[in-house]
Write a protein that holds these residues in place. Structure first.
Motif, PDB file in Angstrom:
ATOM      1  N   ARG A  34      -6.250   8.140   3.578  1.00  0.00           N
ATOM      2  CA  ARG A  34      -7.232   8.155   4.657  1.00  0.00           C
ATOM      3  C   ARG A  34      -7.463   6.746   5.209  1.00  0.00           C
ATOM      4  NH1 ARG A  34     -10.740  10.625   2.087  1.00  0.00           N
ATOM      5  NH2 ARG A  34     -12.155   8.951   1.480  1.00  0.00           N
ATOM      6  N   ARG A  35      -7.539   5.765   4.307  1.00  0.00           N
ATOM      7  CA  ARG A  35      -7.752   4.382   4.751  1.00  0.00           C
ATOM      8  C   ARG A  35      -6.550   3.872   5.555  1.00  0.00           C
ATOM      9  NH1 ARG A  35     -11.862   1.880   1.710  1.00  0.00           N
ATOM     10  NH2 ARG A  35     -13.537   3.423   1.648  1.00  0.00           N
ATOM     11  N   LEU A  36      -5.342   4.224   5.115  1.00  0.00           N
ATOM     12  CA  LEU A  36      -4.146   3.805   5.846  1.00  0.00           C
ATOM     13  C   LEU A  36      -4.126   4.413   7.247  1.00  0.00           C
ATOM     14  CD1 LEU A  36      -1.371   3.968   3.096  1.00  0.00           C
ATOM     15  CD2 LEU A  36      -2.071   1.941   4.360  1.00  0.00           C
ATOM     16  N   SER A  37      -4.521   5.690   7.341  1.00  0.00           N
ATOM     17  CA  SER A  37      -4.563   6.357   8.643  1.00  0.00           C
ATOM     18  C   SER A  37      -5.591   5.708   9.560  1.00  0.00           C
ATOM     19  CB  SER A  37      -4.890   7.842   8.468  1.00  0.00           C
ATOM     20  OG  SER A  37      -3.863   8.496   7.744  1.00  0.00           O
ATOM     21  N   GLU A  38      -6.764   5.375   8.999  1.00  0.00           N
ATOM     22  CA  GLU A  38      -7.811   4.733   9.784  1.00  0.00           C
ATOM     23  C   GLU A  38      -7.358   3.356  10.265  1.00  0.00           C
ATOM     24  OE1 GLU A  38     -11.052   4.688   7.093  1.00  0.00           O
ATOM     25  OE2 GLU A  38     -11.589   6.808   7.380  1.00  0.00           O
ATOM     26  N   LEU A  59       0.825  -1.209   0.000  1.00  0.00           N
ATOM     27  CA  LEU A  59       0.000   0.000   0.000  1.00  0.00           C
ATOM     28  C   LEU A  59       0.860   1.260   0.000  1.00  0.00           C
ATOM     29  CD1 LEU A  59      -2.817  -1.072   2.478  1.00  0.00           C
ATOM     30  CD2 LEU A  59      -3.018  -0.751   0.005  1.00  0.00           C
ATOM     31  N   TRP A  60       1.986   1.222   0.721  1.00  0.00           N
ATOM     32  CA  TRP A  60       2.884   2.375   0.701  1.00  0.00           C
ATOM     33  C   TRP A  60       3.498   2.568  -0.684  1.00  0.00           C
ATOM     34  CZ3 TRP A  60       2.725   6.229   3.783  1.00  0.00           C
ATOM     35  CH2 TRP A  60       2.368   6.062   5.123  1.00  0.00           C
ATOM     36  N   VAL A  61       3.808   1.470  -1.366  1.00  0.00           N
ATOM     37  CA  VAL A  61       4.311   1.570  -2.746  1.00  0.00           C
ATOM     38  C   VAL A  61       3.238   2.174  -3.646  1.00  0.00           C
ATOM     39  CG1 VAL A  61       5.013   0.231  -4.772  1.00  0.00           C
ATOM     40  CG2 VAL A  61       5.971  -0.303  -2.531  1.00  0.00           C
ATOM     41  N   ALA A  62       1.981   1.734  -3.463  1.00  0.00           N
ATOM     42  CA  ALA A  62       0.883   2.287  -4.259  1.00  0.00           C
ATOM     43  C   ALA A  62       0.717   3.777  -3.994  1.00  0.00           C
ATOM     44  CB  ALA A  62      -0.412   1.542  -3.942  1.00  0.00           C
ATOM     45  N   LEU A  63       0.831   4.186  -2.720  1.00  0.00           N
ATOM     46  CA  LEU A  63       0.685   5.599  -2.369  1.00  0.00           C
ATOM     47  C   LEU A  63       1.781   6.437  -3.022  1.00  0.00           C
ATOM     48  CD1 LEU A  63      -1.166   7.373  -0.581  1.00  0.00           C
ATOM     49  CD2 LEU A  63       0.507   7.099   1.255  1.00  0.00           C
ATOM     50  N   HIS A 113      -7.083  11.951  -6.252  1.00  0.00           N
ATOM     51  CA  HIS A 113      -8.256  11.459  -5.542  1.00  0.00           C
ATOM     52  C   HIS A 113      -7.976  10.074  -4.943  1.00  0.00           C
ATOM     53  CE1 HIS A 113     -12.408  10.631  -4.487  1.00  0.00           C
ATOM     54  NE2 HIS A 113     -12.364   9.504  -5.187  1.00  0.00           N
ATOM     55  N   ALA A 114      -7.397   9.185  -5.754  1.00  0.00           N
ATOM     56  CA  ALA A 114      -7.071   7.846  -5.272  1.00  0.00           C
ATOM     57  C   ALA A 114      -6.068   7.922  -4.119  1.00  0.00           C
ATOM     58  CB  ALA A 114      -6.514   6.996  -6.409  1.00  0.00           C
ATOM     59  N   MET A 115      -5.102   8.842  -4.230  1.00  0.00           N
ATOM     60  CA  MET A 115      -4.100   9.021  -3.190  1.00  0.00           C
ATOM     61  C   MET A 115      -4.750   9.476  -1.892  1.00  0.00           C
ATOM     62  SD  MET A 115      -0.601  11.267  -3.460  1.00  0.00           S
ATOM     63  CE  MET A 115      -1.510  12.806  -3.702  1.00  0.00           C
ATOM     64  N   SER A 116      -5.713  10.380  -1.995  1.00  0.00           N
ATOM     65  CA  SER A 116      -6.407  10.882  -0.818  1.00  0.00           C
ATOM     66  C   SER A 116      -7.197   9.774  -0.124  1.00  0.00           C
ATOM     67  CB  SER A 116      -7.346  12.025  -1.222  1.00  0.00           C
ATOM     68  OG  SER A 116      -8.103  12.467  -0.120  1.00  0.00           O
TER      69      SER A 116
END
Length: 340
Positions: A325-329, A279-283, A318-321
């Protein structure tokens, strides 16, 4: 009393992880000076960092503690402490250090130590599991009990990290629960127990699966002189260390072709780490895509091409946002679970 020429009456194998240094110090302080057993201590250690654990334990109580050395004879009243990047094992009343495959990502691994002690000393073995996370040591405690040995867990209420002793208790492989400072008194009591010869014979029967896992742990680094497929069927999962196929040794115990071992809980944690990494790579990729699209849009004349680059940038942002947010949650939820 100790055996002839200082040979130990029995072996105490001690395992710890996070929070374990404090627990080991408390345990060492309460050990009797005349304990007739040898003690072996495995704490999860960074592979390439020096360790002063033996020095800490040595200063904490009456028994001498030293870094384990390959081939050292086991002596009563001596504490042998695992060294980084080596499994701590026993064979022929001697200390054995190996660079065998990691277990749950660790070398030294607690399960490897406990299994080795169970095989070689059977009813004369005692396993002690102290503070730590996940479940390394649970399978090893089961091995010690299966060979007639006794198991002790630090009381979860006083452990800095209660997961390891709690998992062992829930698995039904713990005979005694005590505070770390009270382990010594219990060991002194257990040292007085007498074992009948028939009890020794009953519990020292061959165990092909346990012996094969012990041989794997004893092996040289990158050794392929074993057939892990003899341990069980293919699980359908892959090894986080090498991406090889995992063999299902039991419902909660897996090994790959080259010997890496995983418990179910450790395997789940490794998958969580893989997912978070992906997920970090995707971000990062989305951030770079948005930045590059904005740059390309600014370098062309207004029109369809500029509009296309701008739309790509908007989509990526938008996808990054959403992903951020999901990673933070998810991180918040994980923190709350950890606090519990």
């Amino acid at each position: 009393m100790a055996g002839i020429d200082g040979m130990p009456k029995g072996i105490v194998a001690v395992g710890a992880s996070a929070g374990g240094v404090e627990a080991l110090g408390e345990m060492a302080a309460g050990l009797p000076a005349d304990l007739p057993n040898a003690l072996l201590v495995a704490l999860h250690l960074p592979a390439n960092a020096p360790s002063v654990l033996a020095r800490i334990i040595d200063r904490s109580g009456p028994l001498p503690a030293m870094p384990a050395k390959d081939g050292a004879p086991l002596e009563a009243g001596v504490i042998y402490v695992a060294v980084p990047n080596h499994h701590l094992l026993v064979a022929d009343h001697q200390v054995l250090l190996s660079e065998g495959p990691t277990e749950n990502g660790h070398r030294p691994a607690i399960n490897a130590l406990f299994r080795s002690v169970a095989l070689h000393f059977g009813p004369r073995s005692i396993g002690v599991l102290l503070s730590g996370v996940l479940d390394d040591g649970v399978l090893g405690m089961a091995a010690i009990r299966s060979r007639g040995g006794i198991t002790i867990a630090q009381h979860p209420d006083e452990a800095v990290f209660a997961a390891m002793p709690t998992n062992a208790i829930q698995a039904g492989v713990v005979d005694h629960r005590v505070a770390a400072a009270d382990v010594g008194n219990l060991l002194a009591q257990l040292a007085d127990r007498e074992l009948e010869e028939q009890d020794m014979d009953k519990h020292m029967q061959p165990d092909d699966s346990m012996e094969l896992e012990n041989r794997i742990a004893m092996g040289r680094r990158f050794s392929t002189s074993f057939d892990s497929e003899a341990l069980g069927p293919h699980s359908g999962y892959t090894c986080p260390d090498c991406n090889g196929s995992l063999i299902m040794v039991s419902e909660k115990n897996y090994r790959c072709r080259v010997g890496h071992a995983w418990t179910a809980d450790a395997l789940l944690k490794a998958r969580d780490d893989e997912i978070e990494g992906a997920l970090w790579v995707a971000l990062r990729s989305l951030q770079e895509k948005a930045k590059l699209s904005r740059k390309l849009a600014s370098n062309v004349s207004p029109g369809m091409l500029s509009q296309r680059y701008t739309e790509l940038a908007n989509e990526a942002e938008h996808a990054m946002s959403v992903l951020s947010r999901r990673l933070s949650e998810a991180a918040s939820v994980a923190g709350e679970r950890g606090a519990d």
